[in-house]
Design a protein around this motif. Structure first.
Motif, mmCIF file in Angstrom:
data_model
loop_
_atom_site.group_PDB
_atom_site.id
_atom_site.type_symbol
_atom_site.label_atom_id
_atom_site.label_comp_id
_atom_site.label_asym_id
_atom_site.label_seq_id
_atom_site.Cartn_x
_atom_site.Cartn_y
_atom_site.Cartn_z
ATOM 1 N N SER A 9 32.528 35.102 -32.787
ATOM 2 C CA SER A 9 31.645 34.138 -32.142
ATOM 3 C C SER A 9 31.037 34.718 -30.886
ATOM 4 O O SER A 9 31.737 35.157 -29.993
ATOM 5 N N GLU A 10 29.714 34.722 -30.821
ATOM 6 C CA GLU A 10 29.068 35.213 -29.607
ATOM 7 C C GLU A 10 29.385 34.317 -28.419
ATOM 8 O O GLU A 10 29.325 34.749 -27.284
ATOM 9 N N MET A 11 29.736 33.061 -28.679
ATOM 10 C CA MET A 11 30.136 32.188 -27.580
ATOM 11 C C MET A 11 31.384 32.739 -26.910
ATOM 12 O O MET A 11 31.500 32.710 -25.699
ATOM 13 N N CYS A 12 32.322 33.267 -27.690
ATOM 14 C CA CYS A 12 33.525 33.868 -27.119
ATOM 15 C C CYS A 12 33.161 35.085 -26.289
ATOM 16 O O CYS A 12 33.716 35.296 -25.212
ATOM 17 N N LEU A 17 32.662 37.825 -21.229
ATOM 18 C CA LEU A 17 31.926 38.815 -20.441
ATOM 19 C C LEU A 17 30.797 38.206 -19.616
ATOM 20 O O LEU A 17 30.075 38.927 -18.954
ATOM 21 N N CYS A 18 30.631 36.895 -19.681
ATOM 22 C CA CYS A 18 29.552 36.207 -18.962
ATOM 23 C C CYS A 18 28.180 36.750 -19.384
ATOM 24 O O CYS A 18 27.314 36.979 -18.552
ATOM 25 N N LEU A 19 27.999 36.962 -20.672
ATOM 26 C CA LEU A 19 26.738 37.437 -21.216
ATOM 27 C C LEU A 19 26.211 36.416 -22.216
ATOM 28 O O LEU A 19 26.977 35.847 -22.982
ATOM 29 N N LEU A 24 23.050 39.937 -25.522
ATOM 30 C CA LEU A 24 23.761 40.772 -26.488
ATOM 31 C C LEU A 24 22.841 41.197 -27.625
ATOM 32 O O LEU A 24 22.881 42.349 -28.069
ATOM 33 N N ALA A 25 21.977 40.297 -28.087
ATOM 34 C CA ALA A 25 21.048 40.632 -29.171
ATOM 35 C C ALA A 25 20.066 41.712 -28.727
ATOM 36 O O ALA A 25 19.790 42.659 -29.474
ATOM 37 N N GLY A 33 25.319 48.080 -24.767
ATOM 38 C CA GLY A 33 26.352 47.051 -24.740
ATOM 39 C C GLY A 33 27.616 47.461 -25.459
ATOM 40 O O GLY A 33 27.801 48.626 -25.810
ATOM 41 N N PRO A 34 28.518 46.495 -25.668
ATOM 42 C CA PRO A 34 29.785 46.807 -26.322
ATOM 43 C C PRO A 34 29.577 47.163 -27.790
ATOM 44 O O PRO A 34 28.614 46.722 -28.422
#
Length: 70
Positions: A9-12, A17-19, A24-25, A33-34
């Protein structure tokens, strides 16, 4: 087991990471990024990669242990 070490989940990710998912996309499109994996259309992050990504961005200050105090 894979399901225990991946965060799907990108929400996680955003909360950890406060991103934002948008950031991220964009980073993924720029190969920044990671590290991540694609499972079909789903983007997943290994928790250890997220921790390593955050650790690499630590900034030492005068008050952190091991810093020069002179």
């Amino acid at each position: 087991e894979i399901s225990e070490c991946l965060v799907g989940s990108e929400m996680c990710i955003r909360d950890s990471l406060c991103l934002s998912p948008g950031t991220l996309a964009v980073w993924r499109s720029q190969r920044r990024g990671p590290r991540y994996s694609k499972l079909g259309a789903r983007v997943v992050y290994d928790i250890s990669d997220l921790q390593a990504f955050a650790t690499r961005r630590l900034i030492e200050t005068l008050d952190t242990e091991g810093a020069f105090h002179g």
